[in-house]
Motif scaffolding. Structure first.
Motif, PDB file in Angstrom:
ATOM      1  N   PHE A  10       0.887  -1.092  -0.214  1.00 44.19           N
ATOM      2  CA  PHE A  10      -0.012   0.035  -0.123  1.00 44.19           C
ATOM      3  C   PHE A  10       0.858   1.309   0.139  1.00 44.19           C
ATOM      4  CE2 PHE A  10      -3.372  -2.681   1.672  1.00 44.19           C
ATOM      5  CZ  PHE A  10      -4.612  -2.370   0.635  1.00 44.19           C
ATOM      6  N   GLU A  11       1.869   1.279   0.656  1.00 40.26           N
ATOM      7  CA  GLU A  11       2.847   2.166   0.779  1.00 40.26           C
ATOM      8  C   GLU A  11       3.411   2.683  -0.701  1.00 40.26           C
ATOM      9  OE1 GLU A  11       4.298   2.150   5.501  1.00 40.26           O
ATOM     10  OE2 GLU A  11       5.256   1.182   3.970  1.00 40.26           O
ATOM     11  N   GLU A  12       3.947   1.453  -1.089  1.00 35.11           N
ATOM     12  CA  GLU A  12       4.455   1.821  -2.618  1.00 35.11           C
ATOM     13  C   GLU A  12       3.430   2.419  -3.588  1.00 35.11           C
ATOM     14  OE1 GLU A  12       6.876   1.842  -5.943  1.00 35.11           O
ATOM     15  OE2 GLU A  12       7.271   1.733  -3.550  1.00 35.11           O
ATOM     16  N   HIS A  13       2.341   1.973  -3.384  1.00 39.10           N
ATOM     17  CA  HIS A  13       1.264   2.452  -4.350  1.00 39.10           C
ATOM     18  C   HIS A  13       0.945   3.885  -4.151  1.00 39.10           C
ATOM     19  CE1 HIS A  13       0.476  -1.001  -7.226  1.00 39.10           C
ATOM     20  NE2 HIS A  13       1.137  -1.782  -6.214  1.00 39.10           N
ATOM     21  N   ALA A  14       0.771   4.028  -2.819  1.00 40.12           N
ATOM     22  CA  ALA A  14       0.625   5.518  -2.416  1.00 40.12           C
ATOM     23  C   ALA A  14       1.541   6.351  -3.118  1.00 40.12           C
ATOM     24  CB  ALA A  14       0.620   5.633  -0.991  1.00 40.12           C
ATOM     25  N   ARG A  15       2.796   6.156  -3.137  1.00 36.51           N
ATOM     26  CA  ARG A  15       3.881   6.972  -3.523  1.00 36.51           C
ATOM     27  C   ARG A  15       3.875   7.113  -4.930  1.00 36.51           C
ATOM     28  NH1 ARG A  15       7.098   4.094   0.365  1.00 36.51           N
ATOM     29  NH2 ARG A  15       7.599   2.472  -0.889  1.00 36.51           N
ATOM     30  N   ARG A  16       3.391   5.989  -5.656  1.00 40.86           N
ATOM     31  CA  ARG A  16       3.307   5.980  -7.094  1.00 40.86           C
ATOM     32  C   ARG A  16       2.248   6.996  -7.452  1.00 40.86           C
ATOM     33  NH1 ARG A  16       3.895  -0.374  -9.377  1.00 40.86           N
ATOM     34  NH2 ARG A  16       5.800  -0.803  -8.337  1.00 40.86           N
ATOM     35  N   VAL A  63      -0.181  -2.168  12.574  1.00 48.37           N
ATOM     36  CA  VAL A  63       0.324  -2.098  11.341  1.00 48.37           C
ATOM     37  C   VAL A  63      -0.857  -2.383  10.415  1.00 48.37           C
ATOM     38  CG1 VAL A  63       1.809  -3.709   9.768  1.00 48.37           C
ATOM     39  CG2 VAL A  63       2.604  -3.106  12.206  1.00 48.37           C
ATOM     40  N   TYR A  64      -1.847  -3.322  10.774  1.00 46.61           N
ATOM     41  CA  TYR A  64      -3.019  -3.447  10.203  1.00 46.61           C
ATOM     42  C   TYR A  64      -3.882  -2.276   9.914  1.00 46.61           C
ATOM     43  CZ  TYR A  64      -7.631  -5.131   8.823  1.00 46.61           C
ATOM     44  OH  TYR A  64      -8.841  -5.403   8.165  1.00 46.61           O
ATOM     45  N   LEU A  65      -3.812  -1.414  11.214  1.00 47.36           N
ATOM     46  CA  LEU A  65      -4.585  -0.188  10.946  1.00 47.36           C
ATOM     47  C   LEU A  65      -4.047   0.932   9.997  1.00 47.36           C
ATOM     48  CD1 LEU A  65      -6.685   1.890  11.962  1.00 47.36           C
ATOM     49  CD2 LEU A  65      -4.960   2.738  13.850  1.00 47.36           C
ATOM     50  N   ALA A  66      -2.825   1.054   9.811  1.00 50.37           N
ATOM     51  CA  ALA A  66      -2.143   1.780   8.941  1.00 50.37           C
ATOM     52  C   ALA A  66      -2.452   1.356   7.480  1.00 50.37           C
ATOM     53  CB  ALA A  66      -0.516   1.706   9.087  1.00 50.37           C
ATOM     54  N   ALA A  67      -2.411  -0.164   7.272  1.00 48.01           N
ATOM     55  CA  ALA A  67      -2.987  -0.504   6.127  1.00 48.01           C
ATOM     56  C   ALA A  67      -4.250  -0.350   5.798  1.00 48.01           C
ATOM     57  CB  ALA A  67      -2.626  -1.966   5.954  1.00 48.01           C
ATOM     58  N   ILE A  68      -5.122  -0.343   6.673  1.00 50.15           N
ATOM     59  CA  ILE A  68      -6.605  -0.005   6.500  1.00 50.15           C
ATOM     60  C   ILE A  68      -6.472   1.361   5.885  1.00 50.15           C
ATOM     61  CG2 ILE A  68      -8.772   0.420   7.694  1.00 50.15           C
ATOM     62  CD1 ILE A  68      -8.446  -2.478   6.656  1.00 50.15           C
ATOM     63  N   ARG A  69      -5.835   2.476   6.686  1.00 56.20           N
ATOM     64  CA  ARG A  69      -6.022   3.592   6.237  1.00 56.20           C
ATOM     65  C   ARG A  69      -5.464   3.821   4.816  1.00 56.20           C
ATOM     66  NH1 ARG A  69      -7.162   7.115  10.454  1.00 56.20           N
ATOM     67  NH2 ARG A  69      -6.666   6.085  12.627  1.00 56.20           N
ATOM     68  N   LEU A  70      -4.432   3.411   4.340  1.00 55.87           N
ATOM     69  CA  LEU A  70      -3.991   3.578   2.887  1.00 55.87           C
ATOM     70  C   LEU A  70      -4.924   2.755   1.991  1.00 55.87           C
ATOM     71  CD1 LEU A  70      -0.256   2.975   3.517  1.00 55.87           C
ATOM     72  CD2 LEU A  70      -1.322   5.164   2.843  1.00 55.87           C
ATOM     73  N   PHE A  71      -5.726   1.818   2.319  1.00 58.73           N
ATOM     74  CA  PHE A  71      -6.674   1.249   1.542  1.00 58.73           C
ATOM     75  C   PHE A  71      -7.935   2.220   1.452  1.00 58.73           C
ATOM     76  CE2 PHE A  71     -11.084  -0.863   2.260  1.00 58.73           C
ATOM     77  CZ  PHE A  71     -11.110  -1.301   0.894  1.00 58.73           C
ATOM     78  N   VAL A  72      -8.277   2.711   2.369  1.00 55.48           N
ATOM     79  CA  VAL A  72      -9.613   3.802   2.274  1.00 55.48           C
ATOM     80  C   VAL A  72      -8.972   4.748   1.400  1.00 55.48           C
ATOM     81  CG1 VAL A  72     -10.796   5.298   3.471  1.00 55.48           C
ATOM     82  CG2 VAL A  72     -10.442   3.316   4.356  1.00 55.48           C
ATOM     83  N   ALA A  73      -7.871   5.299   1.306  1.00 52.83           N
ATOM     84  CA  ALA A  73      -7.211   6.238   0.780  1.00 52.83           C
ATOM     85  C   ALA A  73      -7.099   5.987  -0.687  1.00 52.83           C
ATOM     86  CB  ALA A  73      -5.910   6.856   1.209  1.00 52.83           C
ATOM     87  N   GLU A  74      -6.790   4.753  -1.011  1.00 50.17           N
ATOM     88  CA  GLU A  74      -7.015   4.224  -2.367  1.00 50.17           C
ATOM     89  C   GLU A  74      -8.292   4.182  -3.142  1.00 50.17           C
ATOM     90  OE1 GLU A  74      -5.002   0.215  -3.720  1.00 50.17           O
ATOM     91  OE2 GLU A  74      -3.588   1.563  -3.263  1.00 50.17           O
ATOM     92  N   GLU A  75      -9.354   3.624  -2.145  1.00 46.30           N
ATOM     93  CA  GLU A  75     -10.739   3.591  -2.720  1.00 46.30           C
ATOM     94  C   GLU A  75     -11.149   5.000  -2.837  1.00 46.30           C
ATOM     95  OE1 GLU A  75     -13.098   0.723  -2.540  1.00 46.30           O
ATOM     96  OE2 GLU A  75     -11.134   0.267  -3.044  1.00 46.30           O
ATOM     97  N   GLN A  76     -10.828   6.002  -2.132  1.00 43.30           N
ATOM     98  CA  GLN A  76     -10.989   7.363  -2.327  1.00 43.30           C
ATOM     99  C   GLN A  76     -10.325   8.098  -3.681  1.00 43.30           C
ATOM    100  OE1 GLN A  76      -9.860   9.205   1.296  1.00 43.30           O
ATOM    101  NE2 GLN A  76     -11.848   9.139   2.429  1.00 43.30           N
ATOM    102  N   LEU A 150      -8.959  -1.675 -11.451  1.00 47.84           N
ATOM    103  CA  LEU A 150      -9.329  -3.191 -11.331  1.00 47.84           C
ATOM    104  C   LEU A 150      -7.958  -3.569 -10.755  1.00 47.84           C
ATOM    105  CD1 LEU A 150     -10.559  -5.731 -12.025  1.00 47.84           C
ATOM    106  CD2 LEU A 150      -9.848  -5.651 -14.415  1.00 47.84           C
ATOM    107  N   ALA A 151      -6.929  -3.190 -11.226  1.00 51.00           N
ATOM    108  CA  ALA A 151      -5.593  -3.568 -10.734  1.00 51.00           C
ATOM    109  C   ALA A 151      -5.509  -3.258  -9.009  1.00 51.00           C
ATOM    110  CB  ALA A 151      -4.483  -2.929 -11.353  1.00 51.00           C
ATOM    111  N   ASP A 152      -6.115  -2.288  -8.692  1.00 53.82           N
ATOM    112  CA  ASP A 152      -6.032  -1.973  -7.240  1.00 53.82           C
ATOM    113  C   ASP A 152      -6.866  -2.850  -6.578  1.00 53.82           C
ATOM    114  OD1 ASP A 152      -4.252   0.448  -7.503  1.00 53.82           O
ATOM    115  OD2 ASP A 152      -5.829   1.755  -7.428  1.00 53.82           O
ATOM    116  N   GLU A 153      -8.397  -3.237  -6.976  1.00 50.77           N
ATOM    117  CA  GLU A 153      -9.280  -4.130  -6.500  1.00 50.77           C
ATOM    118  C   GLU A 153      -8.610  -5.500  -6.248  1.00 50.77           C
ATOM    119  OE1 GLU A 153     -11.204  -3.026  -4.887  1.00 50.77           O
ATOM    120  OE2 GLU A 153     -12.275  -1.159  -6.007  1.00 50.77           O
TER     121      GLU A 153
END
Length: 255
Positions: A10-16, A63-76, A150-153
């Protein structure tokens, strides 16, 4: 994949995503039914994730919470991309849709397991919908946006399945069988509702309602086994009435 690997992903995709400038072309032509469909999906992607983040916080794993926050940002970010598609087609987002409200109400207050079980219904539907949008829109820009979402999902699904498997690891077989049966019923109902609500768009994308439902359930089957185990999935008797329900979809009426 463990939670640290999911977080790193998730962190790598957030940077991209931060380094990418989203194109915002104008002048696209999309069928009205497809525009209405994208509006509804855009509204569904545009949540703030408050309930999910709260459930993840209560789970007590930072760690899971941090990943969930990044997941939500990706959905947004998906909501932003779909809003760009609507602008491209000369349309505007809508404030919400009743199907999204139902998903939120089902998830709310039930703890992390129910949050994730319900969220996965939308994720599986999204896998088939965005593939259809990518392959059937006939528009290069729309296809690119749909392909990226789709790639994110496709990355989100194993992330949630891994956590759900942990959530049910200590549940007795009878409980897992019951949960699997209930999950099957909810998934079938969700697929049928989406196929009816988005039928015009699916036709515009070259996909019948019946095929959409069948494909969604085919995607879902191994996920049930992944979460509950082969034995629980095999003992789930819910598929027999669901198959009968599926046979009520008649080509003359739905396709």
């Amino acid at each position: 994949m463990d939670i640290h690997q999911h977080l790193a992903m998730f962190e790598e995709h957030a940077r991209r995503r931060a380094a990418r400038t989203e194109p915002q072309p104008l002048g696209g032509q999309l069928p009205p039914a497809l525009i209405r469909s994208v509006q509804r999906f855009q509204a569904g992607e545009d949540g703030d994730g408050t309930s999910l983040i709260a459930a993840a916080t209560r789970a007590g794993d930072p760690v899971y919470l941090a990943a969930i926050r990044l997941f939500v940002a990706e959905e947004q970010s998906h909501a932003v991309r779909l809003a760009n598609v609507l602008r491209y087609a000369g349309a505007a987002p809508i404030s919400g849709h009743w199907t999204d409200t139902v998903f939120v109400l089902v998830r709310r207050g039930g703890g992390l397991r129910l949050e994730l079980l319900t969220l996965m219904l939308a994720e599986v539907v999204a896998l088939r919908y965005y593939r259809a949008l990518r392959d059937g829109s006939g528009d290069d820009y729309v296809a690119d946006v749909a392909g990226r979402i789709l790639a994110d999902e496709e990355r989100h699904v194993p992330f949630h399945l891994d956590r759900l498997r942990q959530c049910f690891a200590g549940t007795p077989l009878a409980g897992r069988v019951a949960a699997a049966a209930g999950w099957w019923a909810l998934m079938t109902g969700a697929a049928l509702v989406v196929s009816l609500d988005h039928g015009g768009a699916l036709r515009a994308l070259g996909l019948s309602r019946r095929r959409f439902v069948a494909d969604v359930l085919r995607l879902f089957r191994p996920m049930v086994t992944a979460v509950f185990g082969q034995r629980a999935a095999a003992e789930d008797v819910s598929e027999r009435p669901l198959r009968r329900l599926g046979r009520t979809l008649r080509p003359a009426h739905y396709e």
